[in-house]
Design a protein around this motif. Structure first.
Motif, PDB file in Angstrom:
ATOM      1  N   ASP A 121      21.402  -4.530  45.606  1.00 31.98           N
ATOM      2  CA  ASP A 121      20.064  -4.360  46.157  1.00 31.98           C
ATOM      3  C   ASP A 121      19.810  -2.858  46.296  1.00 31.98           C
ATOM      4  OD1 ASP A 121      19.825  -7.124  46.410  1.00 31.98           O
ATOM      5  OD2 ASP A 121      20.599  -7.121  48.467  1.00 31.98           O
ATOM      6  N   PRO A 122      18.566  -2.398  46.160  1.00 29.85           N
ATOM      7  CA  PRO A 122      18.283  -0.970  46.308  1.00 29.85           C
ATOM      8  C   PRO A 122      18.722  -0.453  47.672  1.00 29.85           C
ATOM      9  CG  PRO A 122      16.384  -2.135  45.412  1.00 29.85           C
ATOM     10  CD  PRO A 122      17.349  -3.191  45.869  1.00 29.85           C
ATOM     11  N   TYR A 123      19.277   0.755  47.688  1.00 29.81           N
ATOM     12  CA  TYR A 123      19.705   1.329  48.967  1.00 29.81           C
ATOM     13  C   TYR A 123      19.031   2.662  49.262  1.00 29.81           C
ATOM     14  CZ  TYR A 123      22.737   4.554  46.330  1.00 29.81           C
ATOM     15  OH  TYR A 123      23.206   5.523  45.466  1.00 29.81           O
ATOM     16  N   PHE A 124      18.200   3.159  48.307  1.00 31.23           N
ATOM     17  CA  PHE A 124      17.535   4.435  48.552  1.00 31.23           C
ATOM     18  C   PHE A 124      16.300   4.545  47.664  1.00 31.23           C
ATOM     19  CE2 PHE A 124      16.792   8.988  47.962  1.00 31.23           C
ATOM     20  CZ  PHE A 124      16.837   9.445  49.269  1.00 31.23           C
ATOM     21  N   ASP A 125      15.163   4.959  48.265  1.00 32.64           N
ATOM     22  CA  ASP A 125      13.933   5.198  47.516  1.00 32.64           C
ATOM     23  C   ASP A 125      13.887   6.677  47.113  1.00 32.64           C
ATOM     24  OD1 ASP A 125      13.122   2.569  47.902  1.00 32.64           O
ATOM     25  OD2 ASP A 125      12.107   3.051  49.788  1.00 32.64           O
ATOM     26  N   ALA A 126      13.765   6.914  45.825  1.00 38.72           N
ATOM     27  CA  ALA A 126      13.849   8.284  45.316  1.00 38.72           C
ATOM     28  C   ALA A 126      12.548   8.741  44.661  1.00 38.72           C
ATOM     29  CB  ALA A 126      14.989   8.396  44.311  1.00 38.72           C
ATOM     30  N   THR A 127      12.295  10.046  44.720  1.00 38.54           N
ATOM     31  CA  THR A 127      11.179  10.660  44.003  1.00 38.54           C
ATOM     32  C   THR A 127      11.706  11.903  43.292  1.00 38.54           C
ATOM     33  OG1 THR A 127      10.571  11.977  45.937  1.00 38.54           O
ATOM     34  CG2 THR A 127       9.442   9.869  45.646  1.00 38.54           C
ATOM     35  N   GLN A 128      11.039  12.270  42.216  1.00 33.78           N
ATOM     36  CA  GLN A 128      11.405  13.477  41.487  1.00 33.78           C
ATOM     37  C   GLN A 128      10.650  14.676  42.060  1.00 33.78           C
ATOM     38  OE1 GLN A 128      13.676  13.631  38.974  1.00 33.78           O
ATOM     39  NE2 GLN A 128      14.060  11.427  39.099  1.00 33.78           N
ATOM     40  N   ALA A 129      11.208  15.873  41.883  1.00 31.83           N
ATOM     41  CA  ALA A 129      10.551  17.078  42.390  1.00 31.83           C
ATOM     42  C   ALA A 129      10.730  18.237  41.430  1.00 31.83           C
ATOM     43  CB  ALA A 129      11.105  17.451  43.761  1.00 31.83           C
ATOM     44  N   LEU A 130       9.724  19.102  41.418  1.00 27.43           N
ATOM     45  CA  LEU A 130       9.736  20.311  40.595  1.00 27.43           C
ATOM     46  C   LEU A 130      10.138  21.486  41.484  1.00 27.43           C
ATOM     47  CD1 LEU A 130       8.864  21.561  37.768  1.00 27.43           C
ATOM     48  CD2 LEU A 130       6.686  22.091  38.907  1.00 27.43           C
ATOM     49  N   ALA A 131      11.255  22.126  41.161  1.00 25.49           N
ATOM     50  CA  ALA A 131      11.747  23.261  41.947  1.00 25.49           C
ATOM     51  C   ALA A 131      11.533  24.562  41.182  1.00 25.49           C
ATOM     52  CB  ALA A 131      13.223  23.086  42.270  1.00 25.49           C
ATOM     53  N   VAL A 132      11.218  25.606  41.924  1.00 26.29           N
ATOM     54  CA  VAL A 132      10.998  26.930  41.332  1.00 26.29           C
ATOM     55  C   VAL A 132      11.684  27.977  42.206  1.00 26.29           C
ATOM     56  CG1 VAL A 132       8.786  26.286  40.293  1.00 26.29           C
ATOM     57  CG2 VAL A 132       8.828  27.253  42.608  1.00 26.29           C
ATOM     58  N   ASN A 133      11.881  29.139  41.651  1.00 26.46           N
ATOM     59  CA  ASN A 133      12.411  30.243  42.445  1.00 26.46           C
ATOM     60  C   ASN A 133      11.339  30.737  43.415  1.00 26.46           C
ATOM     61  OD1 ASN A 133      15.161  30.754  41.429  1.00 26.46           O
ATOM     62  ND2 ASN A 133      14.109  31.106  39.486  1.00 26.46           N
ATOM     63  N   THR A 134      11.758  31.135  44.597  1.00 26.61           N
ATOM     64  CA  THR A 134      10.823  31.603  45.618  1.00 26.61           C
ATOM     65  C   THR A 134       9.955  32.739  45.060  1.00 26.61           C
ATOM     66  OG1 THR A 134      12.380  31.030  47.365  1.00 26.61           O
ATOM     67  CG2 THR A 134      10.636  32.573  47.931  1.00 26.61           C
ATOM     68  N   GLY A 135       8.656  32.647  45.289  1.00 25.60           N
ATOM     69  CA  GLY A 135       7.727  33.656  44.786  1.00 25.60           C
ATOM     70  C   GLY A 135       7.022  33.241  43.517  1.00 25.60           C
ATOM     71  N   SER A 136       7.504  32.174  42.881  1.00 28.96           N
ATOM     72  CA  SER A 136       6.863  31.689  41.659  1.00 28.96           C
ATOM     73  C   SER A 136       5.489  31.123  41.977  1.00 28.96           C
ATOM     74  CB  SER A 136       7.724  30.602  41.008  1.00 28.96           C
ATOM     75  OG  SER A 136       7.034  29.991  39.941  1.00 28.96           O
ATOM     76  N   GLN A 137       4.538  31.316  41.055  1.00 27.56           N
ATOM     77  CA  GLN A 137       3.176  30.808  41.225  1.00 27.56           C
ATOM     78  C   GLN A 137       3.002  29.411  40.639  1.00 27.56           C
ATOM     79  OE1 GLN A 137       0.954  32.634  43.139  1.00 27.56           O
ATOM     80  NE2 GLN A 137       2.870  33.777  43.420  1.00 27.56           N
ATOM     81  N   VAL A 138       4.061  28.882  40.042  1.00 30.48           N
ATOM     82  CA  VAL A 138       3.993  27.568  39.406  1.00 30.48           C
ATOM     83  C   VAL A 138       3.871  26.476  40.474  1.00 30.48           C
ATOM     84  CG1 VAL A 138       5.278  25.872  38.045  1.00 30.48           C
ATOM     85  CG2 VAL A 138       5.268  28.273  37.357  1.00 30.48           C
ATOM     86  N   LYS A 139       2.874  25.608  40.295  1.00 24.85           N
ATOM     87  CA  LYS A 139       2.648  24.509  41.232  1.00 24.85           C
ATOM     88  C   LYS A 139       2.662  23.143  40.545  1.00 24.85           C
ATOM     89  CE  LYS A 139       2.077  27.280  44.712  1.00 24.85           C
ATOM     90  NZ  LYS A 139       3.139  27.371  45.754  1.00 24.85           N
ATOM     91  N   GLY A 140       2.784  23.139  39.225  1.00 22.92           N
ATOM     92  CA  GLY A 140       2.784  21.872  38.493  1.00 22.92           C
ATOM     93  C   GLY A 140       3.152  22.070  37.041  1.00 22.92           C
ATOM     94  N   LEU A 141       3.272  20.984  36.314  1.00 22.64           N
ATOM     95  CA  LEU A 141       3.673  21.051  34.909  1.00 22.64           C
ATOM     96  C   LEU A 141       2.660  21.798  34.048  1.00 22.64           C
ATOM     97  CD1 LEU A 141       5.018  17.402  34.319  1.00 22.64           C
ATOM     98  CD2 LEU A 141       6.338  19.474  34.814  1.00 22.64           C
ATOM     99  N   ASP A 142       1.369  21.687  34.397  1.00 24.26           N
ATOM    100  CA  ASP A 142       0.339  22.331  33.585  1.00 24.26           C
ATOM    101  C   ASP A 142       0.412  23.851  33.639  1.00 24.26           C
ATOM    102  OD1 ASP A 142      -0.387  22.372  36.240  1.00 24.26           O
ATOM    103  OD2 ASP A 142      -2.522  22.038  35.876  1.00 24.26           O
ATOM    104  N   GLN A 143       1.186  24.394  34.562  1.00 25.69           N
ATOM    105  CA  GLN A 143       1.332  25.846  34.661  1.00 25.69           C
ATOM    106  C   GLN A 143       2.610  26.353  33.995  1.00 25.69           C
ATOM    107  OE1 GLN A 143       0.807  25.768  39.055  1.00 25.69           O
ATOM    108  NE2 GLN A 143      -0.798  27.320  38.700  1.00 25.69           N
ATOM    109  N   LEU A 144       3.247  25.468  33.243  1.00 31.72           N
ATOM    110  CA  LEU A 144       4.481  25.842  32.553  1.00 31.72           C
ATOM    111  C   LEU A 144       4.291  25.998  31.048  1.00 31.72           C
ATOM    112  CD1 LEU A 144       6.989  23.567  34.488  1.00 31.72           C
ATOM    113  CD2 LEU A 144       6.955  26.077  34.490  1.00 31.72           C
ATOM    114  N   THR A 145       3.070  26.165  30.618  1.00 30.23           N
ATOM    115  CA  THR A 145       2.769  26.340  29.193  1.00 30.23           C
ATOM    116  C   THR A 145       3.539  27.528  28.620  1.00 30.23           C
ATOM    117  OG1 THR A 145       0.560  25.411  29.455  1.00 30.23           O
ATOM    118  CG2 THR A 145       0.955  26.756  27.495  1.00 30.23           C
ATOM    119  N   GLY A 146       4.265  27.268  27.548  1.00 30.64           N
ATOM    120  CA  GLY A 146       5.046  28.322  26.912  1.00 30.64           C
ATOM    121  C   GLY A 146       6.318  28.680  27.642  1.00 30.64           C
ATOM    122  N   LYS A 147       6.665  27.914  28.682  1.00 27.58           N
ATOM    123  CA  LYS A 147       7.844  28.214  29.499  1.00 27.58           C
ATOM    124  C   LYS A 147       8.959  27.191  29.258  1.00 27.58           C
ATOM    125  CE  LYS A 147       5.520  31.448  31.738  1.00 27.58           C
ATOM    126  NZ  LYS A 147       5.830  32.894  31.594  1.00 27.58           N
TER     127      LYS A 147
END
Length: 274
Positions: free
Chosen positions: A128-154
C-alpha cells in the motif's frame, strides 16, 4: 623433515580426507528460513532490504556509517513484526525497479523511495502507498529561473531511471522546449552537478531537495513544484503474498497507533493536513 614425511602415503591421504570432511561439515551455508508467522526470508533471522544510496531523507548513511532514514525506520517495523532484524544492501536502482534484485534472491524487500507505476507493477508487487511525493525544480541561490520555460538553451539535470526523469523528458517533448536534459547515475551526482553549475537547474523529489537545503543552507533553493500525483511503495518479489501482507499490516498499524506520524516528523518534517 616434517612428521608427515614419516607417515605412509595412504595414511596421509586418509588424514587429508578426514580433514576435508571435517571442514565441509563445519561450513554451513545460510540458505534462508521461514519466520514463526510463515514468511520465507532469504537469510535466517534477517529481513534483507535492497536500496540505493544516498537518497536522504529516505535512506542515507549517518556519520558513523549506519544507514538511516524514513524508509529504514518503516521497514524496521516490518522486521520487528517478523521477529528479525533488518539488513540493508546498497545496489543500483535499475536492478531494484526492474525486479531483478528481488527475483534473483538478493533481497526480500525493496525500499528505495520508489514511486508505484503501472510499468513497475508488471515486475514487482507493491505495498500500500506509504508516502505522497511531488517533484521539484531546484536551482542555485540567486538564480532567476522559476520554471521550465525559463530554461531555454540551458542544461537541466535529472536522476537517471526515475519518474522525475520520465516526467521532465515528457514535458520537454510535449512542449517542444529547447532544454538539454542531462541524466546522472544517482542523487549525489545530480546534486554535485547543480552545486558546481554543470547544470542550470535539477529535478528530483521535493523532500530530497528540502533535506539537501537543510544540510547546505543558503546554497540551493526550490524554484517550482510539479504535482505529479506520485506515491511511494515498498516492493517484494512477484507472488510473495505473505511478506507483502506483513508489510501492509506494519504500515497500517503504524498509521493507527501514531508511530508513522512520529517517524514522519523525525525524517520529513511536519505532516501535511489530510
Amino acid at each position: 623433515m616434517s612428521m608427515l614425511g614419516r607417515i605412509p602415503r595412504a595414511a596421509v591421504l586418509a588424514i587429508a580426507g578426514t580433514l576435508a570432511i571435517g571442514v565441509t561439515g563445519c561450513a554451513k551455508e545460510n540458505t534462508g528460513g521461514t519466520t514463526d508467522s510463515g514468511v520465507p526470508l532469504i537469510k535466517a533471522g534477517a529481513l534483507t532490504t535492497c536500496t540505493h544510496l544516498p537518497y536522504a531523507p529516505f535512506q542515507s548513511k549517518d556519520p558513523s556509517g549506519k544507514v538511516v532514514g524514513f524508509d529504514v525506520a518503516l521497514i524496521d517495523l516490518v522486521a520487528a513484526k517478523l521477529g528479525v532484524t533488518q539488513e540493508i544492501v546498497d545496489t543500483p536502482f535499475e536492478g531494484i525497479k526492474s525486479g531483478s534484485d528481488l527475483s534473483s534472491g538478493k533481497c526480500d524487500v525493496a525500499a528505495a523511495g520508489m514511486t508505484i507505476t503501472e510499468e513497475r507493477k508488471k515486475v514487482l508487487d507493491f505495498s500500500d502507498p506509504y508516502f505522497d511525493a511531488t517533484q521539484a525544480l531546484a536551482v542555485n541561490t540567486g538564480s532567476q529561473v522559476k520554471g521550465l520555460d525559463q530554461l531555454t538553451g540551458k542544461r537541466l539535470g535529472v536522476q537517471g531511471g526515475t519518474t522525475g526523469e520520465d516526467y521532465i523528458k515528457k514535458q520537454v517533448a510535449e512542449k517542444k522546449l529547447d532544454i538539454e536534459v542531462v541524466s546522472y547515475k544517482d542523487l549525489a551526482a545530480l546534486q554535485q552537478a547543480l552545486s558546481t553549475k554543470q547544470v542550470e537547474a535539477a529535478v528530483n523529489d521535493l523532500p530530497v531537495w528540502n533535506e539537501y537545503i537543510k544540510a547546505n543552507p543558503g546554497k540551493v533553493a526550490v524554484a517550482a513544484g510539479f504535482d505529479t500525483g506520485e506515491q511511494y511503495g515498498f516492493a517484494v518479489k512477484k507472488g510473495n503474498a505473505e511478506l507483502l501482507k506483513t508489510v501492509n499490516e506494519a504500515i497500517a498499524a503504524a498509521r493507527t497507533d501514531g508511530t508513522y506520524d512520529k517517524i514522519y516528523a523525525t525524517w520529513i518534517g511536519e505532516k501535511p493536513a489530510a
